[in-house]
Design an enzyme around this catalytic site. Structure first.
Site, PDB file in Angstrom:
ATOM      1  N   GLU A  57       0.833  -1.206   0.000  1.00 17.52           N
ATOM      2  CA  GLU A  57       0.000   0.000   0.000  1.00 17.52           C
ATOM      3  C   GLU A  57       0.866   1.253   0.000  1.00 17.52           C
ATOM      4  OE1 GLU A  57      -3.148   2.825   0.458  1.00 17.52           O
ATOM      5  OE2 GLU A  57      -2.900   0.867  -0.509  1.00 17.52           O
ATOM      6  N   HIS A  60       2.471   1.811  -3.375  1.00 19.96           N
ATOM      7  CA  HIS A  60       1.467   2.290  -4.332  1.00 19.96           C
ATOM      8  C   HIS A  60       1.237   3.791  -4.156  1.00 19.96           C
ATOM      9  CE1 HIS A  60      -1.908   2.412  -6.995  1.00 19.96           C
ATOM     10  NE2 HIS A  60      -2.759   2.706  -6.034  1.00 19.96           N
ATOM     11  N   HIS A 122     -12.881   3.830  -8.630  1.00 21.46           N
ATOM     12  CA  HIS A 122     -11.468   4.180  -8.468  1.00 21.46           C
ATOM     13  C   HIS A 122     -10.646   3.643  -9.639  1.00 21.46           C
ATOM     14  CE1 HIS A 122      -7.825   5.329  -6.500  1.00 21.46           C
ATOM     15  NE2 HIS A 122      -7.399   4.087  -6.327  1.00 21.46           N
ATOM     16  N   HIS A 212     -20.941  -9.859 -16.396  1.00 20.47           N
ATOM     17  CA  HIS A 212     -19.673  -9.334 -16.912  1.00 20.47           C
ATOM     18  C   HIS A 212     -19.201 -10.137 -18.125  1.00 20.47           C
ATOM     19  CE1 HIS A 212     -15.760  -7.521 -17.107  1.00 20.47           C
ATOM     20  NE2 HIS A 212     -15.141  -8.651 -16.818  1.00 20.47           N
ATOM     21  N   HIS A 275      -4.651  -9.609 -16.505  1.00 21.07           N
ATOM     22  CA  HIS A 275      -6.006  -9.253 -16.946  1.00 21.07           C
ATOM     23  C   HIS A 275      -6.213  -7.739 -16.862  1.00 21.07           C
ATOM     24  CE1 HIS A 275     -10.068 -10.320 -18.013  1.00 21.07           C
ATOM     25  NE2 HIS A 275     -10.572  -9.703 -16.964  1.00 21.07           N
TER      26      HIS A 275
END
Length: 304
Positions: A57, A60, A122, A212, A275
């Site tokens: 975190e 990032h 986000h 999806h 992905h």
């Protein structure tokens, strides 16, 4: 100045792409609260504890901060180099707006826990920020050969179609992010079938996941049709759209297969990151086609 501008263009695109991958890594490893509910500190400290979640975190956040600085410098350089170009001004404002917005949303998600629907935004805002930086970088890198690429205008029908595909692709991306944030990645535990059926019971996580898949199939068909059209009409006079259309189809094929890999591998880190990386590149190319569809030889000469 052009030499440094091109270097910053490449650096900005690369580091913004890393932010996208980093965000996916944070989500996959459940590290969103690796620094607790503190921001910009990490568990009340500038230097975090050496736990996996806190380091992921914190890194990032660090890369996101560096990205903001690099993109800002690149934007200022591009604006100064092309002060009267509306495309440059628009892309600068677009990319900076969504870069700031996704950073604020990320910070608010740490301080105040958000719903899955809001958290999915986000990733969507990050994708828009990346696309803005990518388009600005392509403008800079292709500036010397734009006249050789844009030798004809496109039909209003194609222009409307590719913009509609872009809007729909963004909805598919949001739905994919929603699948991830609701923990519905294995709502269909097999592939290409779903729970052993062509059409499963559409409820709960299975329904979300299957929706999806259907949305991704429709996007696959749409991009296949776009590729056929650009091959037939744009090979000679619109090489920009011709090449982009073929790459868009290649990437949607890879994206569909990587979705199957995610399920069959039971959500391994490599499959989920790959992905996310592919859809980031795919959406960027679709946005490029949208922007290029607005251009013609007359406009290109006026802006040269």
């Amino acid at each position: 100045m052009d030499k440094w501008l091109k270097r910053f263009a490449i650096a900005s695109t690369f580091i913004t792409f890393l932010v996208m991958i980093g965000g996916s890594l944070v989500t996959k490893t459940d590290s969103a609260l690796g620094c607790g509910n503190d921001w910009p500190l990490c568990n009340g400290r500038w230097v975090p504890e050496y736990t996996l979640e806190s380091m992921i975190e914190y890194m990032h956040r660090f890369v996101t901060g560096i990205t903001g600085i690099v993109v800002l410098i690149f934007s200022i350089m591009a604006w100064r180099r092309y002060p009267r170009n509306r495309e440059v001004r628009g892309l600068v404002m677009f990319s900076m707006f969504f870069l700031i917005l996704e950073s604020l949303l990320g910070a608010s998600a740490v301080i105040w826990p958000q719903s899955s629907g809001v958290m999915a935004l986000h990733f969507g805002f990050s994708l828009l920020a990346f696309s803005g930086v990518l388009l600005l970088s392509i403008f800079v890198l292709q500036r010397d050969k734009v006249e050789s690429l844009v030798k004809d205008t496109v039909s209003p029908g194609f222009r409307k179609t590719i913009w509609a595909v872009a809007v729909y692709a963004y909805a598919v991306v949001y739905l994919g992010a929603y699948v991830r944030h609701t923990g519905s990645n294995l709502g269909c535990s097999d592939w290409p079938l779903c729970q052993g059926k062509l059409i499963p019971q559409l409820s709960g996580q299975t329904g979300i996941h299957f929706l999806h898949r259907v949305a991704a199939l429709v996007l696959f068909i749409a991009l296949a049709m776009v590729m056929v059209y650009v091959i037939r009409h744009f090979k000679e006079k619109r090489r920009d759209l011709y090449v982009a259309g073929i790459w868009a189809f290649i990437l949607i094929v890879v994206q569909v297969l990587s979705g199957g890999w995610v399920v069959l591998s039971r959500l391994t880190l490599y499959s989920t990151i790959f992905h996310s990386a592919v859809i980031t590149c795919l959406f960027g190319i679709i946005c490029y086609m949208c922007l290029q569809s607005l251009k013609g030889p007359e406009r290109t000469k006026r802006r040269s």
